[in-house]
Design a protein around this motif. Sequence first.
Motif, PDB file in Angstrom:
ATOM      1  N   ILE A   1     -13.521 -10.800 -16.408  1.00 53.55           N
ATOM      2  CA  ILE A   1     -12.633  -9.696 -16.023  1.00 53.55           C
ATOM      3  C   ILE A   1     -13.378  -8.703 -15.133  1.00 53.55           C
ATOM      4  N   GLN A   2     -14.648  -8.464 -15.458  1.00 58.72           N
ATOM      5  CA  GLN A   2     -15.437  -7.519 -14.674  1.00 58.72           C
ATOM      6  C   GLN A   2     -15.791  -8.055 -13.293  1.00 58.72           C
ATOM      7  N   THR A   3     -16.081  -9.318 -13.208  1.00 57.33           N
ATOM      8  CA  THR A   3     -16.596  -9.856 -11.936  1.00 57.33           C
ATOM      9  C   THR A   3     -15.497 -10.308 -10.988  1.00 57.33           C
ATOM     10  N   THR A   4     -14.462 -10.936 -11.528  1.00 52.45           N
ATOM     11  CA  THR A   4     -13.404 -11.446 -10.649  1.00 52.45           C
ATOM     12  C   THR A   4     -12.005 -10.984 -11.050  1.00 52.45           C
ATOM     13  N   GLY A   5     -11.866 -10.407 -12.232  1.00 46.86           N
ATOM     14  CA  GLY A   5     -10.558  -9.955 -12.698  1.00 46.86           C
ATOM     15  C   GLY A   5     -10.216  -8.569 -12.214  1.00 46.86           C
ATOM     16  N   ARG A   6      -9.206  -7.965 -12.857  1.00 46.03           N
ATOM     17  CA  ARG A   6      -8.707  -6.699 -12.333  1.00 46.03           C
ATOM     18  C   ARG A   6      -9.680  -5.539 -12.541  1.00 46.03           C
ATOM     19  N   PHE A   7     -10.611  -5.649 -13.505  1.00 45.31           N
ATOM     20  CA  PHE A   7     -11.595  -4.584 -13.692  1.00 45.31           C
ATOM     21  C   PHE A   7     -12.570  -4.529 -12.532  1.00 45.31           C
ATOM     22  N   ALA A   8     -12.701  -5.613 -11.782  1.00 45.92           N
ATOM     23  CA  ALA A   8     -13.632  -5.649 -10.645  1.00 45.92           C
ATOM     24  C   ALA A   8     -13.296  -4.594  -9.599  1.00 45.92           C
ATOM     25  N   ASP A   9     -12.026  -4.190  -9.533  1.00 43.72           N
ATOM     26  CA  ASP A   9     -11.626  -3.153  -8.574  1.00 43.72           C
ATOM     27  C   ASP A   9     -12.367  -1.848  -8.800  1.00 43.72           C
ATOM     28  N   LEU A  10     -12.784  -1.603 -10.036  1.00 43.77           N
ATOM     29  CA  LEU A  10     -13.421  -0.331 -10.350  1.00 43.77           C
ATOM     30  C   LEU A  10     -14.786  -0.174  -9.692  1.00 43.77           C
ATOM     31  N   LYS A  11     -15.362  -1.264  -9.213  1.00 46.75           N
ATOM     32  CA  LYS A  11     -16.655  -1.159  -8.541  1.00 46.75           C
ATOM     33  C   LYS A  11     -16.557  -0.213  -7.358  1.00 46.75           C
ATOM     34  N   ASN A  12     -15.407  -0.200  -6.702  1.00 47.66           N
ATOM     35  CA  ASN A  12     -15.167   0.720  -5.587  1.00 47.66           C
ATOM     36  C   ASN A  12     -14.349   1.930  -6.021  1.00 47.66           C
ATOM     37  N   ASP A  13     -13.385   1.713  -6.915  1.00 35.93           N
ATOM     38  CA  ASP A  13     -12.455   2.788  -7.264  1.00 35.93           C
ATOM     39  C   ASP A  13     -13.036   3.784  -8.256  1.00 35.93           C
ATOM     40  N   TRP A  14     -13.952   3.346  -9.115  1.00 33.81           N
ATOM     41  CA  TRP A  14     -14.533   4.240 -10.130  1.00 33.81           C
ATOM     42  C   TRP A  14     -15.916   3.693 -10.485  1.00 33.81           C
ATOM     43  N   PRO A  15     -16.894   3.867  -9.606  1.00 39.91           N
ATOM     44  CA  PRO A  15     -18.209   3.236  -9.776  1.00 39.91           C
ATOM     45  C   PRO A  15     -18.905   3.590 -11.081  1.00 39.91           C
ATOM     46  N   GLU A  16     -18.794   4.831 -11.524  1.00 35.42           N
ATOM     47  CA  GLU A  16     -19.514   5.213 -12.749  1.00 35.42           C
ATOM     48  C   GLU A  16     -18.954   4.474 -13.965  1.00 35.42           C
ATOM     49  N   ALA A  17     -17.656   4.334 -14.030  1.00 35.72           N
ATOM     50  CA  ALA A  17     -17.065   3.581 -15.141  1.00 35.72           C
ATOM     51  C   ALA A  17     -17.450   2.106 -15.051  1.00 35.72           C
ATOM     52  N   PHE A  18     -17.435   1.559 -13.830  1.00 36.87           N
ATOM     53  CA  PHE A  18     -17.797   0.153 -13.653  1.00 36.87           C
ATOM     54  C   PHE A  18     -19.245  -0.089 -14.055  1.00 36.87           C
ATOM     55  N   ASP A  19     -20.155   0.752 -13.572  1.00 36.87           N
ATOM     56  CA  ASP A  19     -21.576   0.558 -13.865  1.00 36.87           C
ATOM     57  C   ASP A  19     -21.877   0.735 -15.355  1.00 36.87           C
ATOM     58  N   THR A  20     -21.185   1.683 -15.977  1.00 40.47           N
ATOM     59  CA  THR A  20     -21.382   1.895 -17.411  1.00 40.47           C
ATOM     60  C   THR A  20     -20.942   0.676 -18.207  1.00 40.47           C
ATOM     61  N   ALA A  21     -19.769   0.153 -17.884  1.00 36.80           N
ATOM     62  CA  ALA A  21     -19.267  -1.032 -18.585  1.00 36.80           C
ATOM     63  C   ALA A  21     -20.165  -2.245 -18.342  1.00 36.80           C
ATOM     64  N   ALA A  22     -20.629  -2.395 -17.100  1.00 42.38           N
ATOM     65  CA  ALA A  22     -21.500  -3.528 -16.779  1.00 42.38           C
ATOM     66  C   ALA A  22     -22.795  -3.467 -17.583  1.00 42.38           C
ATOM     67  N   ALA A  23     -23.364  -2.271 -17.705  1.00 42.45           N
ATOM     68  CA  ALA A  23     -24.597  -2.121 -18.486  1.00 42.45           C
ATOM     69  C   ALA A  23     -24.344  -2.417 -19.962  1.00 42.45           C
ATOM     70  N   MET A  24     -23.232  -1.935 -20.489  1.00 36.53           N
ATOM     71  CA  MET A  24     -22.911  -2.193 -21.897  1.00 36.53           C
ATOM     72  C   MET A  24     -22.721  -3.689 -22.141  1.00 36.53           C
ATOM     73  N   LEU A  25     -22.066  -4.353 -21.205  1.00 35.76           N
ATOM     74  CA  LEU A  25     -21.854  -5.796 -21.357  1.00 35.76           C
ATOM     75  C   LEU A  25     -23.178  -6.551 -21.319  1.00 35.76           C
ATOM     76  N   ALA A  26     -24.104  -6.067 -20.503  1.00 38.57           N
ATOM     77  CA  ALA A  26     -25.420  -6.696 -20.394  1.00 38.57           C
ATOM     78  C   ALA A  26     -26.384  -6.246 -21.490  1.00 38.57           C
ATOM     79  N   ARG A  27     -25.870  -5.426 -22.434  1.00 41.01           N
ATOM     80  CA  ARG A  27     -26.666  -4.899 -23.551  1.00 41.01           C
ATOM     81  C   ARG A  27     -27.833  -4.057 -23.058  1.00 41.01           C
ATOM     82  N   GLN A  28     -27.555  -3.317 -22.006  1.00 38.06           N
ATOM     83  CA  GLN A  28     -28.535  -2.382 -21.459  1.00 38.06           C
ATOM     84  C   GLN A  28     -28.058  -0.951 -21.721  1.00 38.06           C
ATOM     85  N   THR A  29     -28.955  -0.005 -21.649  1.00 36.63           N
ATOM     86  CA  THR A  29     -28.588   1.397 -21.816  1.00 36.63           C
ATOM     87  C   THR A  29     -27.942   1.899 -20.537  1.00 36.63           C
TER      88      THR A  29
END
Length: 376
Positions: free
Chosen positions: A152-180
């Motif tokens: 969903i993050q990479t190719t689904g509808r959440f991927a739009d947030l990389k441009n539309d809301w970068p801070e939310a996208f980056d936060t979710a990506a880090a959480m998914l990767a088990r990073q701080t």
Amino acid sequence: MAFLTEADKLKSVTRANVLSDGSRFENTAEHSWHLCLWAVIFADQSGGANIPRVLQMLLLHDIVEIDAGDHPIHLVHDAADVHAAECAAADRLFGLLPDDQTVAFRTLWDEFETGKTTDARFARLIDKTAPMFLELANPAIGPAERDILHDIQTTGRFADLKNDWPEAFDTAAAMLARQTPIMSDTFAARLRFVMEADILKTVLRGTPLCDGSRRENSGEHSWHIMLWALTLQEHSHVPIQLDTVLMMLLLHDLVEIDAGDNPIHGTYDQAAVDAQEQAAANRLFGLLPAAQAAPLRAIWDQFEAMETDESIFAKSLDRAQPLVCNLESGGGSWRDYDVSRAQLQTRVGNKVDRGAPAVWAYLEPRIDTWFTLNNR
């Protein structure tokens, strides 16, 4: 009233995502309430959207799932079939309303579906974001769920947030990767608040759903009475500012996260409850940046004080909605708490009549009939 009673069924539509604690799957009514809260808290991401109008859109956007059901985004569906089913549902549900509201509500729903206006784009942005963070917070998330979220993050509808809301996208990506995740203090505070608010969906009230299948929770209740306000605003005792009423009802029960629900027909120490709720308001609104905490706390305080026209109307709906749930379910909390007709008048009826006299005039004969037939 036929529309609002039918809308109660949205509380029984199960979605694919879980609550943040992983305890159960979310339903569509409480989801709609939570999106409204997200929209208010993250309004600075709206690109100039009209937030009160966005709230109205989010209240209505998923109501078609009563007939059409939820369609999880990670599963394959025939888009044309889903669209046709949802349009048919919109025709039936909004068709229950008077003609002017049928048009107005359907217009808002169509606008959300099309997603071309600033208001609709922001509403859809929030609708993409909130479920992702609920899933990421789930303590029992497994490999299969992580794979779905990754897609969903990479190719689904959440991927739009990389441009539309970068801070939310980056936060979710880090959480998914088990990073701080690296977040600004403002974003972190707002995220803590909306995620803490998810707990309201686990607070059970004394009132049942209209079908009597279970007790209502305070999150879905908040959605329902916001919908009541949107639908019945013309029946206020005096003209009111709808935007203010919707904000009050959005926030009014948040304190139950700490203080719990205290059914109006129950027995409790009112002074102790008031103190618990004040402490809860201090803690919960205190999670937000100060610039947001103060005005939102002021709205909650205004509702509690019940001194303005808006708060009087809002309180009347908060009392009226459970009446319908009890009538439809065969007595509900009236049976549970052995309520008399006189008690109902004092505790509920007078408040409903004060803020929404037309609503009380409609409900009172049905209430009288129920109490007569049940010898109470």
